[in-house]
Design an enzyme around this catalytic site. Structure first.
Site, PDB file in Angstrom:
ATOM      1  N   SER A 131     -63.028  52.467 -33.739  1.00  0.00           N
ATOM      2  CA  SER A 131     -62.537  53.676 -33.051  1.00  0.00           C
ATOM      3  C   SER A 131     -61.940  54.675 -34.038  1.00  0.00           C
ATOM      4  O   SER A 131     -62.123  55.880 -33.907  1.00  0.00           O
ATOM      5  CB  SER A 131     -61.449  53.289 -32.043  1.00  0.00           C
ATOM      6  OG  SER A 131     -61.907  52.307 -31.164  1.00  0.00           O
ATOM      7  N   TRP A 155     -71.788  46.310 -37.628  1.00  0.00           N
ATOM      8  CA  TRP A 155     -72.304  46.684 -36.310  1.00  0.00           C
ATOM      9  C   TRP A 155     -73.471  47.663 -36.376  1.00  0.00           C
ATOM     10  O   TRP A 155     -73.602  48.481 -35.470  1.00  0.00           O
ATOM     11  CB  TRP A 155     -71.238  47.382 -35.451  1.00  0.00           C
ATOM     12  CG  TRP A 155     -70.002  46.647 -35.154  1.00  0.00           C
ATOM     13  CD1 TRP A 155     -68.743  47.020 -35.523  1.00  0.00           C
ATOM     14  CD2 TRP A 155     -69.852  45.459 -34.379  1.00  0.00           C
ATOM     15  NE1 TRP A 155     -67.826  46.134 -35.037  1.00  0.00           N
ATOM     16  CE2 TRP A 155     -68.486  45.155 -34.329  1.00  0.00           C
ATOM     17  CE3 TRP A 155     -70.759  44.607 -33.731  1.00  0.00           C
ATOM     18  CZ2 TRP A 155     -67.986  44.058 -33.668  1.00  0.00           C
ATOM     19  CZ3 TRP A 155     -70.255  43.506 -33.060  1.00  0.00           C
ATOM     20  CH2 TRP A 155     -68.893  43.248 -33.035  1.00  0.00           C
ATOM     21  N   ARG A 240     -73.352  61.236 -26.557  1.00  0.00           N
ATOM     22  CA  ARG A 240     -72.712  60.549 -25.415  1.00  0.00           C
ATOM     23  C   ARG A 240     -73.466  60.684 -24.098  1.00  0.00           C
ATOM     24  O   ARG A 240     -73.500  59.716 -23.324  1.00  0.00           O
ATOM     25  CB  ARG A 240     -71.255  60.995 -25.294  1.00  0.00           C
ATOM     26  CG  ARG A 240     -70.434  60.278 -26.355  1.00  0.00           C
ATOM     27  CD  ARG A 240     -68.959  60.424 -26.296  1.00  0.00           C
ATOM     28  NE  ARG A 240     -68.410  59.643 -27.395  1.00  0.00           N
ATOM     29  CZ  ARG A 240     -67.507  60.066 -28.255  1.00  0.00           C
ATOM     30  NH1 ARG A 240     -67.002  61.281 -28.151  1.00  0.00           N
ATOM     31  NH2 ARG A 240     -67.085  59.285 -29.223  1.00  0.00           N
ATOM     32  N   GLN A 333     -72.984  39.390  -7.602  1.00  0.00           N
ATOM     33  CA  GLN A 333     -72.264  38.854  -6.445  1.00  0.00           C
ATOM     34  C   GLN A 333     -73.205  38.692  -5.253  1.00  0.00           C
ATOM     35  O   GLN A 333     -73.187  37.678  -4.556  1.00  0.00           O
ATOM     36  CB  GLN A 333     -71.106  39.803  -6.092  1.00  0.00           C
ATOM     37  CG  GLN A 333     -70.093  39.221  -5.128  1.00  0.00           C
ATOM     38  CD  GLN A 333     -69.353  38.028  -5.729  1.00  0.00           C
ATOM     39  OE1 GLN A 333     -69.251  37.893  -6.937  1.00  0.00           O
ATOM     40  NE2 GLN A 333     -68.868  37.149  -4.873  1.00  0.00           N
ATOM     41  N   GLY A 336     -75.318  35.805  -5.507  1.00  0.00           N
ATOM     42  CA  GLY A 336     -74.596  34.533  -5.423  1.00  0.00           C
ATOM     43  C   GLY A 336     -74.894  33.650  -6.630  1.00  0.00           C
ATOM     44  O   GLY A 336     -75.050  34.158  -7.747  1.00  0.00           O
ATOM     45  N   GLY A 337     -75.020  32.345  -6.393  1.00  0.00           N
ATOM     46  CA  GLY A 337     -75.243  31.390  -7.490  1.00  0.00           C
ATOM     47  C   GLY A 337     -76.488  31.720  -8.304  1.00  0.00           C
ATOM     48  O   GLY A 337     -76.513  31.563  -9.529  1.00  0.00           O
ATOM     49  N   GLU A 360     -70.154  53.705 -29.352  1.00  0.00           N
ATOM     50  CA  GLU A 360     -70.069  55.182 -29.370  1.00  0.00           C
ATOM     51  C   GLU A 360     -68.804  55.715 -28.696  1.00  0.00           C
ATOM     52  O   GLU A 360     -68.832  56.703 -27.966  1.00  0.00           O
ATOM     53  CB  GLU A 360     -71.336  55.800 -28.782  1.00  0.00           C
ATOM     54  CG  GLU A 360     -72.491  55.601 -29.753  1.00  0.00           C
ATOM     55  CD  GLU A 360     -73.731  56.378 -29.421  1.00  0.00           C
ATOM     56  OE1 GLU A 360     -73.613  57.553 -29.071  1.00  0.00           O
ATOM     57  OE2 GLU A 360     -74.811  55.792 -29.542  1.00  0.00           O
TER      58      GLU A 360
HETATM   59  C1  LIG Z   1     -73.880  46.171 -29.998  1.00  0.00           C
HETATM   60  C2  LIG Z   1     -73.159  47.188 -30.832  1.00  0.00           C
HETATM   61  C3  LIG Z   1     -73.887  48.124 -31.546  1.00  0.00           C
HETATM   62  C4  LIG Z   1     -73.218  49.047 -32.378  1.00  0.00           C
HETATM   63  N1  LIG Z   1     -73.954  49.936 -33.117  1.00  0.00           N
HETATM   64  C5  LIG Z   1     -73.316  50.735 -34.020  1.00  0.00           C
HETATM   65  C6  LIG Z   1     -74.066  51.561 -34.925  1.00  0.00           C
HETATM   66  O1  LIG Z   1     -75.297  51.637 -34.884  1.00  0.00           O
HETATM   67  N2  LIG Z   1     -73.382  52.288 -35.850  1.00  0.00           N
HETATM   68  C7  LIG Z   1     -72.025  52.262 -35.934  1.00  0.00           C
HETATM   69  O2  LIG Z   1     -71.479  52.936 -36.810  1.00  0.00           O
HETATM   70  N3  LIG Z   1     -71.293  51.488 -35.085  1.00  0.00           N
HETATM   71  C8  LIG Z   1     -71.898  50.736 -34.131  1.00  0.00           C
HETATM   72  N4  LIG Z   1     -71.163  49.928 -33.277  1.00  0.00           N
HETATM   73  C9  LIG Z   1     -69.708  49.894 -33.410  1.00  0.00           C
HETATM   74  C10 LIG Z   1     -68.977  50.514 -32.241  1.00  0.00           C
HETATM   75  O3  LIG Z   1     -69.104  51.915 -32.284  1.00  0.00           O
HETATM   76  C11 LIG Z   1     -67.523  50.036 -32.308  1.00  0.00           C
HETATM   77  O4  LIG Z   1     -67.530  48.672 -31.927  1.00  0.00           O
HETATM   78  C12 LIG Z   1     -66.615  50.812 -31.391  1.00  0.00           C
HETATM   79  O5  LIG Z   1     -66.454  52.120 -31.855  1.00  0.00           O
HETATM   80  C13 LIG Z   1     -65.234  50.157 -31.261  1.00  0.00           C
HETATM   81  O6  LIG Z   1     -64.709  49.845 -32.502  1.00  0.00           O
HETATM   82  P1  LIG Z   1     -64.112  48.370 -32.792  1.00  0.00           P
HETATM   83  O7  LIG Z   1     -65.095  47.385 -32.291  1.00  0.00           O
HETATM   84  O8  LIG Z   1     -63.716  48.311 -34.214  1.00  0.00           O
HETATM   85  O9  LIG Z   1     -62.834  48.267 -31.870  1.00  0.00           O
HETATM   86  P2  LIG Z   1     -61.371  48.813 -32.228  1.00  0.00           P
HETATM   87  O10 LIG Z   1     -61.444  50.228 -32.668  1.00  0.00           O
HETATM   88  O11 LIG Z   1     -60.688  47.830 -33.093  1.00  0.00           O
HETATM   89  O12 LIG Z   1     -60.704  48.760 -30.776  1.00  0.00           O
HETATM   90  C14 LIG Z   1     -60.351  47.527 -30.152  1.00  0.00           C
HETATM   91  C15 LIG Z   1     -59.756  47.849 -28.793  1.00  0.00           C
HETATM   92  O13 LIG Z   1     -58.592  48.677 -28.951  1.00  0.00           O
HETATM   93  C16 LIG Z   1     -58.737  49.887 -28.219  1.00  0.00           C
HETATM   94  N5  LIG Z   1     -58.134  50.983 -28.970  1.00  0.00           N
HETATM   95  C17 LIG Z   1     -58.366  51.369 -30.258  1.00  0.00           C
HETATM   96  N6  LIG Z   1     -57.623  52.448 -30.570  1.00  0.00           N
HETATM   97  C18 LIG Z   1     -56.905  52.755 -29.452  1.00  0.00           C
HETATM   98  C19 LIG Z   1     -55.963  53.767 -29.124  1.00  0.00           C
HETATM   99  N7  LIG Z   1     -55.628  54.729 -30.005  1.00  0.00           N
HETATM  100  N8  LIG Z   1     -55.405  53.766 -27.890  1.00  0.00           N
HETATM  101  C20 LIG Z   1     -55.763  52.816 -26.973  1.00  0.00           C
HETATM  102  N9  LIG Z   1     -56.649  51.839 -27.230  1.00  0.00           N
HETATM  103  C21 LIG Z   1     -57.232  51.813 -28.439  1.00  0.00           C
HETATM  104  C22 LIG Z   1     -60.249  50.086 -28.075  1.00  0.00           C
HETATM  105  O14 LIG Z   1     -60.545  50.912 -26.964  1.00  0.00           O
HETATM  106  C23 LIG Z   1     -60.713  48.655 -27.902  1.00  0.00           C
HETATM  107  O15 LIG Z   1     -60.539  48.284 -26.551  1.00  0.00           O
HETATM  108  C24 LIG Z   1     -71.806  49.035 -32.429  1.00  0.00           C
HETATM  109  C25 LIG Z   1     -71.087  48.087 -31.679  1.00  0.00           C
HETATM  110  C26 LIG Z   1     -71.742  47.172 -30.889  1.00  0.00           C
HETATM  111  C27 LIG Z   1     -70.931  46.180 -30.113  1.00  0.00           C
END
Ligand SMILES: Cc1cc2nc3c(=O)[nH]c(=O)nc-3n(C[C@H](O)[C@H](O)[C@H](O)COP(=O)(O)OP(=O)(O)OC[C@H]3O[C@@H](n4cnc5c(N)ncnc54)[C@H](O)[C@@H]3O)c2cc1C
Length: 382
Positions: A131, A155, A240, A333, A336-337, A360
């Site tokens: 994030s 990722w 988005r 849901q 069911g099973g 994203e």
């Molecule tokens: C299947 C998959 C494909 C992906 N493909 C790509 C790709 O092609 N390229 C790429 O660059 N990335 C990719 N990603 C990465 C994806 O964009 C990140 O997983 C996502 O942005 C979240 O980052 P994180 O997993 O590090 O979670 P974190 O940022 O560590 O967040 C963990 C939790 O804390 C919450 N959180 C974080 N900051 C705050 C805040 N300020 N306030 C409140 N809550 C907060 C988040 O909402 C989340 O619930 C992919 C991820 C997956 C799972």
């Protein structure tokens, strides 16, 4: 005001819908079970003109708009959010080039994407930041007329398939001092990890990407040094609505499966569909799909018409993801099973829907964007 899509868009929708029924539906469960990317689907999608549709005609592309891409993506996601992700993520990869590339960069890197099936991956996230894009740790610095990049990305969708990466790296000491670089996959020092074992989205490969003293020519910098953070944010603003489309496609699939099952399953001597508690779940799915469509199509249309609304793009992403998650769970849901069995198609929808609330920009990050705009006084409903 005209809410209808054009006859050309309707034709495109029908073509993708037929492709999904013929080429995706019969085999997608098998690839999900094997955690394997169905390359032949991408090959056919490319040949039929369902990939890279927003690359302008002057670089050999189709020159379509974001709403066209949303329509295609929604249909592909009906067939499988994983395969739709892997097909659509090229747009996330080339968007930074569309936004900040020079004419030479566009000609050199966009045209090959239109000539044969190839992949460009978006390498932003790391193990330590997702994030918090401003906190990226991968570093890049200039040596003579080259940049050296050092760090690890995590990722990365389609990394094992990609010929090109757009890599975001830190080029200054402060947060947000990032730059974006085009990195060919065959550059010495680039190493892609094996596909990760994920809960869902299993037909879409996701890997780590190591960049060890990777040297690229200075002309591979996108925009100016320090533009990277803004390029990443601008890319997400136009990507988005496509995530909104993933949610709508998945929710429509859940609705169809729920209706079919509710009509044929007999309980208490009548079909499930006769019960009002079941009807409520079906109605919620329809309401959610229609509202998600309204948000997503409008967000895409505004971008196509030169009046992007960042808040609306975030609303489309978060709302459609939540609609998809609820529709998948309610469908399970109703089944069911049987919904809980891996041999039926419903549990895949639940596993796949969850990622829409994560990648994203998570649900929480979208709420921060939306509330920030409202509290900051720059949210406008257009
Ligand atoms: C299947 C998959 C494909 C992906 N493909 C790509 C790709 O092609 N390229 C790429 O660059 N990335 C990719 N990603 C990465 C994806 O964009 C990140 O997983 C996502 O942005 C979240 O980052 P994180 O997993 O590090 O979670 P974190 O940022 O560590 O967040 C963990 C939790 O804390 C919450 N959180 C974080 N900051 C705050 C805040 N300020 N306030 C409140 N809550 C907060 C988040 O909402 C989340 O619930 C992919 C991820 C997956 C799972």
């Amino acid at each position: 005001m005209d809410f209808r899509i054009t006859p050309e868009q309707e034709k495109l929708r029908q073509e993708v819908r037929e492709f999904v029924q013929k080429d995706i539906a019969p085999i997608i469960a098998e690839y999900d079970a094997k955690d394997e990317f169905p390359l032949q689907i991408a090959e056919k999608a490319f040949k039929k003109g369902f990939m890279n549709v927003r690359i302008p005609k002057k670089y050999g592309g189709h020159g379509l708009g974001l709403l066209d891409e949303v329509i295609i993506t929604e249909e592909l996601a009906y067939g499988g959010v994983g395969i739709a992700t892997s097909i659509n993520v090229n747009s996330l990869g080339f968007e930074p080039i569309l936004i900040a590339g020079t004419e030479e960069q566009k000609e050199k890197y966009l045209r090959p994407l239109t000539e044969k099936l190839s992949f460009i991956a978006f390498a932003c996230s790391e193990t330590v930041v997702g994030s918090d894009v401003a906190g990226i740790q991968c570093k890049a610095w200039k040596e003579g007329d080259e940049y050296v990049i050092n760090g690890t990305k995590y990722w990365i969708t389609n990394a094992i398939l990609a010929d090109l990466f757009v890599v975001f790296a830190k080029t200054g000491e402060k947060r947000k001092e990032l730059s974006a670089f085009i990195v060919p996959a065959d550059t010495p020092g680039v190493k892609v990890g094996p596909p990760m074992k994920k809960m869902g989205l299993r037909e879409s490969p996701t890997s780590a990407l190591a960049l060890k003293q990777v040297r690229i020519p200075e002309e591979n910098l996108l925009g100016k040094e320090g533009d990277g953070f803004q390029i990443a944010m601008d890319t997400f603003n136009s990507s988005r609505p496509a995530i909104g489309a993933f949610g709508i496609g998945l929710a429509r699939h859940a609705l169809d499966l729920a209706i079919n099952y509710a009509k044929k399953r007999i309980a208490f001597t009548v079909p499930l569909a006769n019960f009002q508690l079941i009807q409520e779940m079906i109605a919620d799915m329809v309401i959610g799909i229609e509202a998600a469509k309204g948000l997503t199509y409008k967000a895409a249309w505004l971008i196509d018409n030169g009046t992007p609304n960042i808040t609306l793009s975030s609303c489309a992403k978060i709302y459609s993801s939540e609609v998809a998650m609820k529709a998948a769970l309610d469908c399970l849901q109703i089944w069911g099973g049987r919904g809980y069995l891996r041999t039926n198609p419903v549990e895949k929808l639940v596993r796949d829907a969850k990622v829409l609330e994560i990648y994203e920009g998570t649900t929480q990050i979208q709420k921060i964007i939306i509330s920030g705009a409202a509290l900051g006084g720059y949210y406008k409903s257009n």
